[in-house]
Design a protein around this motif. Sequence first.
Motif, PDB file in Angstrom:
ATOM      1  N   LYS A   1       0.799  -1.263  -0.076  1.00 24.35           N
ATOM      2  CA  LYS A   1       0.001   0.030  -0.067  1.00 24.35           C
ATOM      3  C   LYS A   1       0.931   1.277   0.063  1.00 24.35           C
ATOM      4  O   LYS A   1       0.484   2.367  -0.286  1.00 24.35           O
ATOM      5  CB  LYS A   1      -0.807   0.024   1.397  1.00 24.35           C
ATOM      6  CG  LYS A   1      -2.008  -1.196   1.392  1.00 24.35           C
ATOM      7  CD  LYS A   1      -2.710  -1.384   0.141  1.00 24.35           C
ATOM      8  CE  LYS A   1      -3.835  -2.645   0.485  1.00 24.35           C
ATOM      9  NZ  LYS A   1      -3.603  -3.537  -0.518  1.00 24.35           N
TER      10      LYS A   1
ATOM     11  N   ASN B   1       3.340   1.904  -1.998  1.00 27.57           N
ATOM     12  CA  ASN B   1       3.652   1.994  -3.418  1.00 27.57           C
ATOM     13  C   ASN B   1       2.428   1.963  -4.159  1.00 27.57           C
ATOM     14  O   ASN B   1       2.296   1.484  -5.493  1.00 27.57           O
ATOM     15  CB  ASN B   1       4.398   0.802  -3.972  1.00 27.57           C
ATOM     16  CG  ASN B   1       5.921   0.699  -3.147  1.00 27.57           C
ATOM     17  OD1 ASN B   1       6.386   1.773  -2.501  1.00 27.57           O
ATOM     18  ND2 ASN B   1       6.514  -0.382  -3.057  1.00 27.57           N
ATOM     19  N   ASP B   2       1.289   2.529  -3.818  1.00 23.56           N
ATOM     20  CA  ASP B   2      -0.050   2.624  -4.613  1.00 23.56           C
ATOM     21  C   ASP B   2       0.295   3.308  -6.056  1.00 23.56           C
ATOM     22  O   ASP B   2      -0.330   2.893  -7.097  1.00 23.56           O
ATOM     23  CB  ASP B   2      -1.016   3.079  -3.895  1.00 23.56           C
ATOM     24  CG  ASP B   2      -0.831   4.470  -3.321  1.00 23.56           C
ATOM     25  OD1 ASP B   2       0.146   4.908  -3.402  1.00 23.56           O
ATOM     26  OD2 ASP B   2      -1.818   4.909  -2.533  1.00 23.56           O
TER      27      ASP B   2
ATOM     28  N   ALA C   1       2.297   0.877  -8.136  1.00 21.99           N
ATOM     29  CA  ALA C   1       1.323  -0.181  -8.453  1.00 21.99           C
ATOM     30  C   ALA C   1       0.301   0.207  -9.708  1.00 21.99           C
ATOM     31  O   ALA C   1       0.085  -0.528 -10.610  1.00 21.99           O
ATOM     32  CB  ALA C   1       0.673  -0.659  -7.378  1.00 21.99           C
ATOM     33  N   PHE C   2      -0.163   1.374  -9.558  1.00 16.17           N
ATOM     34  CA  PHE C   2      -1.010   1.943 -10.556  1.00 16.17           C
ATOM     35  C   PHE C   2      -0.335   1.812 -12.099  1.00 16.17           C
ATOM     36  O   PHE C   2      -0.973   1.586 -12.873  1.00 16.17           O
ATOM     37  CB  PHE C   2      -1.813   3.317 -10.159  1.00 16.17           C
ATOM     38  CG  PHE C   2      -2.603   3.853 -11.178  1.00 16.17           C
ATOM     39  CD1 PHE C   2      -3.933   3.482 -11.067  1.00 16.17           C
ATOM     40  CD2 PHE C   2      -2.184   4.544 -12.173  1.00 16.17           C
ATOM     41  CE1 PHE C   2      -4.973   3.871 -11.969  1.00 16.17           C
ATOM     42  CE2 PHE C   2      -3.055   5.012 -13.190  1.00 16.17           C
ATOM     43  CZ  PHE C   2      -4.399   4.722 -13.077  1.00 16.17           C
TER      44      PHE C   2
ATOM     45  N   ALA D   1       2.538  -4.353  -9.149  1.00 10.99           N
ATOM     46  CA  ALA D   1       1.116  -4.777  -8.618  1.00 10.99           C
ATOM     47  C   ALA D   1       0.670  -6.058  -8.798  1.00 10.99           C
ATOM     48  O   ALA D   1      -0.472  -6.692  -8.530  1.00 10.99           O
ATOM     49  CB  ALA D   1       0.194  -3.902  -9.399  1.00 10.99           C
TER      50      ALA D   1
ATOM     51  N   GLU E   1     -10.669  -1.594   0.799  1.00  8.03           N
ATOM     52  CA  GLU E   1      -9.755  -0.489   0.456  1.00  8.03           C
ATOM     53  C   GLU E   1      -9.895   0.083  -0.801  1.00  8.03           C
ATOM     54  O   GLU E   1     -10.031  -0.772  -1.858  1.00  8.03           O
ATOM     55  CB  GLU E   1      -8.416  -0.699   0.774  1.00  8.03           C
ATOM     56  CG  GLU E   1      -7.905  -1.034   2.337  1.00  8.03           C
ATOM     57  CD  GLU E   1      -6.529  -1.104   2.677  1.00  8.03           C
ATOM     58  OE1 GLU E   1      -5.782  -1.074   1.568  1.00  8.03           O
ATOM     59  OE2 GLU E   1      -6.254  -1.544   3.796  1.00  8.03           O
TER      60      GLU E   1
ATOM     61  N   ILE F   1      -7.947   1.712  -2.694  1.00  5.74           N
ATOM     62  CA  ILE F   1      -6.800   1.464  -3.461  1.00  5.74           C
ATOM     63  C   ILE F   1      -6.840   0.397  -4.434  1.00  5.74           C
ATOM     64  O   ILE F   1      -6.246   0.133  -5.550  1.00  5.74           O
ATOM     65  CB  ILE F   1      -5.618   1.498  -2.640  1.00  5.74           C
ATOM     66  CG1 ILE F   1      -4.397   1.654  -3.588  1.00  5.74           C
ATOM     67  CG2 ILE F   1      -5.446   0.608  -1.809  1.00  5.74           C
ATOM     68  CD1 ILE F   1      -4.256   3.144  -4.209  1.00  5.74           C
ATOM     69  N   HIS F   2      -7.515  -0.846  -3.870  1.00  5.87           N
ATOM     70  CA  HIS F   2      -7.627  -2.101  -4.667  1.00  5.87           C
ATOM     71  C   HIS F   2      -8.138  -1.979  -6.194  1.00  5.87           C
ATOM     72  O   HIS F   2      -7.822  -2.236  -6.930  1.00  5.87           O
ATOM     73  CB  HIS F   2      -8.205  -2.985  -3.920  1.00  5.87           C
ATOM     74  CG  HIS F   2      -8.607  -4.380  -4.827  1.00  5.87           C
ATOM     75  ND1 HIS F   2      -7.891  -5.419  -5.027  1.00  5.87           N
ATOM     76  CD2 HIS F   2      -9.842  -4.754  -5.508  1.00  5.87           C
ATOM     77  CE1 HIS F   2      -8.419  -6.340  -5.673  1.00  5.87           C
ATOM     78  NE2 HIS F   2      -9.417  -5.739  -6.185  1.00  5.87           N
TER      79      HIS F   2
ATOM     80  N   VAL G   1      -6.081   0.375  -8.431  1.00  8.37           N
ATOM     81  CA  VAL G   1      -4.930  -0.173  -8.842  1.00  8.37           C
ATOM     82  C   VAL G   1      -5.471  -1.343  -9.910  1.00  8.37           C
ATOM     83  O   VAL G   1      -5.099  -1.179 -11.121  1.00  8.37           O
ATOM     84  CB  VAL G   1      -3.982  -0.973  -7.948  1.00  8.37           C
ATOM     85  CG1 VAL G   1      -3.028  -1.666  -8.453  1.00  8.37           C
ATOM     86  CG2 VAL G   1      -3.248   0.423  -7.073  1.00  8.37           C
TER      87      VAL G   1
END
Length: 158
Positions: A28, A30-31, A34-35, A84, A109, A111-112, A115
């Motif tokens: 999380k 490195n979101d 990862a995106f 990711a 979350e 963020i899931h 990404v």
Amino acid sequence: GGLVAFPIFKEISVSLGLTPFGGPEFSKDNDAEAFLSEFVATFLLMWAIYILNWELNFGKYHYIIKQTLTAVAIRALIEFFPTAGPAMNPMLATAWDVFGVSQTDFPAENIHYFVYWVAPCLAGILAAVTYAIYDGDKVFGVSMPIGPLKPKKTIKKD
């Protein structure tokens, strides 16, 4: 498929004492990375699919060669863009999160979804637009303002 297959194969691997499956995950912290990783990997996968399906013709063995090269492209993208996971498929990432990480619930979350859903969807749209520019086709029924960049095939008259 993933919502059905993951729990079945998880139970089989547990009951047989096999190493459980792994899936796409990221830190999380490195979101943004990862995106970008998921975005670029998906964009390149789409282009590999376009080229292998619409630009190259392997004749009689087209299907088996195309499928093999697609699998090689997917494996290479997983190795080149590991931040990711990557999933390059929103449902695969979500099925892994439900059955491999949380065991029961959909990801809580946001963020899931950022990404693994937003990145590949945007990458798919950009890949479609760039291929439409290359090929001279339409996207969402709209002609591109530039293109085609692909040379037109000419038919020789005898």
